[in-house]
Design a protein around this motif. Structure first.
Motif, short mmCIF file in Angstrom:
data_model
loop_
_atom_site.label_atom_id
_atom_site.label_comp_id
_atom_site.label_asym_id
_atom_site.label_seq_id
_atom_site.Cartn_x
_atom_site.Cartn_y
_atom_site.Cartn_z
N ASP A 62 0.76 -1.10 0.12
CA ASP A 62 0.13 -0.08 0.09
C ASP A 62 0.85 1.17 0.12
O ASP A 62 0.50 2.30 -0.59
CB ASP A 62 -1.01 -0.05 1.25
N GLU A 63 2.03 1.33 0.74
CA GLU A 63 2.73 2.35 0.85
C GLU A 63 3.44 2.56 -0.59
O GLU A 63 3.71 3.84 -0.76
CB GLU A 63 3.83 2.33 1.89
N ARG A 64 3.89 1.36 -1.18
CA ARG A 64 4.71 1.58 -2.26
C ARG A 64 3.69 2.09 -3.57
O ARG A 64 4.40 2.63 -4.52
CB ARG A 64 5.25 0.30 -2.59
N ALA A 65 2.71 1.87 -3.32
CA ALA A 65 1.66 2.26 -4.37
C ALA A 65 1.43 3.70 -4.37
O ALA A 65 0.70 4.35 -5.31
CB ALA A 65 0.21 1.74 -4.20
N LYS A 66 1.83 4.43 -3.44
CA LYS A 66 1.70 5.86 -3.10
C LYS A 66 2.27 6.74 -4.13
O LYS A 66 3.42 6.23 -5.00
CB LYS A 66 2.01 6.34 -1.64
N PRO A 67 1.95 8.06 -4.69
CA PRO A 67 2.86 8.62 -5.68
C PRO A 67 4.10 8.90 -5.10
O PRO A 67 4.25 9.23 -3.96
CB PRO A 67 1.91 10.16 -5.79
N PRO A 68 4.90 8.93 -5.79
CA PRO A 68 6.44 9.10 -5.50
C PRO A 68 6.80 10.31 -4.80
O PRO A 68 7.63 10.11 -3.80
CB PRO A 68 7.26 9.07 -7.15
N LEU A 69 6.31 11.59 -4.97
CA LEU A 69 6.47 12.65 -4.20
C LEU A 69 5.90 12.51 -3.02
O LEU A 69 6.65 13.05 -1.77
CB LEU A 69 5.78 13.98 -4.97
N GLU A 70 4.93 11.76 -2.69
CA GLU A 70 4.48 11.76 -1.42
C GLU A 70 5.09 10.70 -0.62
O GLU A 70 5.54 10.88 0.60
CB GLU A 70 2.94 11.20 -1.55
N LEU A 71 5.76 9.81 -1.21
CA LEU A 71 6.37 8.95 -0.72
C LEU A 71 7.93 9.55 -0.24
O LEU A 71 8.53 9.32 0.94
CB LEU A 71 7.11 7.42 -1.48
N LEU A 72 8.37 10.28 -1.07
CA LEU A 72 9.78 11.01 -0.97
C LEU A 72 9.80 12.01 0.27
O LEU A 72 10.61 12.19 0.95
CB LEU A 72 10.30 11.52 -2.17
N THR A 73 8.50 12.66 0.53
CA THR A 73 8.13 13.77 1.32
C THR A 73 8.05 12.85 2.77
O THR A 73 8.71 13.31 3.84
CB THR A 73 7.00 14.56 1.24
N ALA A 74 7.47 11.61 2.60
CA ALA A 74 7.10 10.90 4.16
C ALA A 74 8.64 10.33 4.61
O ALA A 74 9.05 10.00 5.64
CB ALA A 74 6.18 10.01 3.79
N HIS A 75 9.16 9.85 3.45
CA HIS A 75 10.48 8.83 3.74
C HIS A 75 11.50 9.36 2.61
O HIS A 75 11.97 9.15 1.76
CB HIS A 75 10.25 7.53 3.48
N PRO A 76 12.20 10.71 3.25
CA PRO A 76 13.41 11.18 2.52
C PRO A 76 14.33 10.26 2.18
O PRO A 76 15.19 10.38 1.11
CB PRO A 76 13.67 12.44 3.26
N THR A 77 14.53 9.11 2.95
CA THR A 77 15.64 8.45 2.68
C THR A 77 15.54 7.55 1.46
O THR A 77 16.43 6.88 1.27
CB THR A 77 15.92 7.56 4.03
N LEU A 78 14.29 7.56 0.93
CA LEU A 78 14.14 6.84 -0.46
C LEU A 78 14.76 7.52 -1.58
O LEU A 78 14.78 6.90 -2.63
CB LEU A 78 12.52 6.55 -0.70
N MET A 79 15.26 8.63 -1.40
CA MET A 79 15.78 9.50 -2.56
C MET A 79 17.13 8.90 -2.89
O MET A 79 17.97 8.68 -1.87
CB MET A 79 15.87 10.92 -1.92
N LYS A 80 17.23 8.86 -3.98
CA LYS A 80 18.69 8.48 -4.54
C LYS A 80 19.71 9.63 -4.20
O LYS A 80 19.30 10.71 -4.15
CB LYS A 80 18.62 8.20 -5.99
N ARG A 81 20.85 9.24 -4.02
CA ARG A 81 21.82 10.15 -3.41
C ARG A 81 23.08 10.26 -4.09
O ARG A 81 23.35 9.26 -4.75
CB ARG A 81 22.04 9.88 -1.94
N PRO A 82 23.60 11.26 -4.16
CA PRO A 82 23.50 12.55 -3.40
C PRO A 82 22.53 13.18 -4.61
O PRO A 82 22.79 12.86 -5.77
CB PRO A 82 24.61 13.31 -3.10
N LEU A 83 22.00 14.51 -3.94
CA LEU A 83 21.11 15.30 -4.85
C LEU A 83 21.89 16.38 -4.58
O LEU A 83 21.74 17.07 -3.43
CB LEU A 83 19.62 15.46 -4.36
N ILE A 84 22.33 17.13 -5.70
CA ILE A 84 23.15 18.18 -5.57
C ILE A 84 22.60 19.53 -6.26
O ILE A 84 22.10 19.51 -7.40
CB ILE A 84 24.67 18.15 -6.04
N GLU A 85 22.36 20.66 -5.58
CA GLU A 85 21.88 21.67 -6.15
C GLU A 85 23.11 22.94 -6.45
O GLU A 85 23.65 23.21 -5.11
CB GLU A 85 20.68 22.33 -5.20
N LYS A 86 23.34 23.36 -7.44
CA LYS A 86 24.52 24.24 -7.63
C LYS A 86 23.84 25.37 -8.71
O LYS A 86 23.51 24.92 -9.98
CB LYS A 86 25.58 23.54 -8.30
#
Length: 103
Positions: free
Chosen positions: A62-86
């Protein structure tokens, strides 16, 4: 420049060693700003979601079926790393191409 990652992630540590003038943001403690996360998802799509992570394996169907942005907001460790902003540009991972673009 900001690097979003985890302090115990080997890839994030390698990136931090090689980069100068970088601010580290631990996504487990501080999360990723909603606007940055949305921009990253628009740019990288499903590649932003790390489905090989232990966090992902711990989620039920059920959790995995949620929209990706909702999942990433709830579980930020699901994000591929690193994300770099320059300078307004976003880079994902620590590949040779990313190193060259930031070098």
């Amino acid at each position: 420049m900001k690097l979003y990652g985890l302090k115990n992630c080997d890839t994030c540590r390698k990136a931090l060693k090689e980069l100068d003038n970088v601010t580290f943001v631990d996504v487990r403690d501080q999360g990723v700003p909603a606007q940055t996360l949305s921009r990253a998802f628009d740019q990288f799509g499903g590649a932003l979601l790390n489905t090989l992570s232990t966090t992902w394996r711990g989620l039920d169907a059920d959790e995995r079926a949620k929209p990706p942005l909702e999942l990433l907001t709830a579980h930020p460790t699901l994000m591929k790393r690193p994300l770099i902003e320059k300078d307004g540009a976003l880079f994902l991972g620590w590949s040779d191409a990313v190193r060259e673009a930031l070098g």
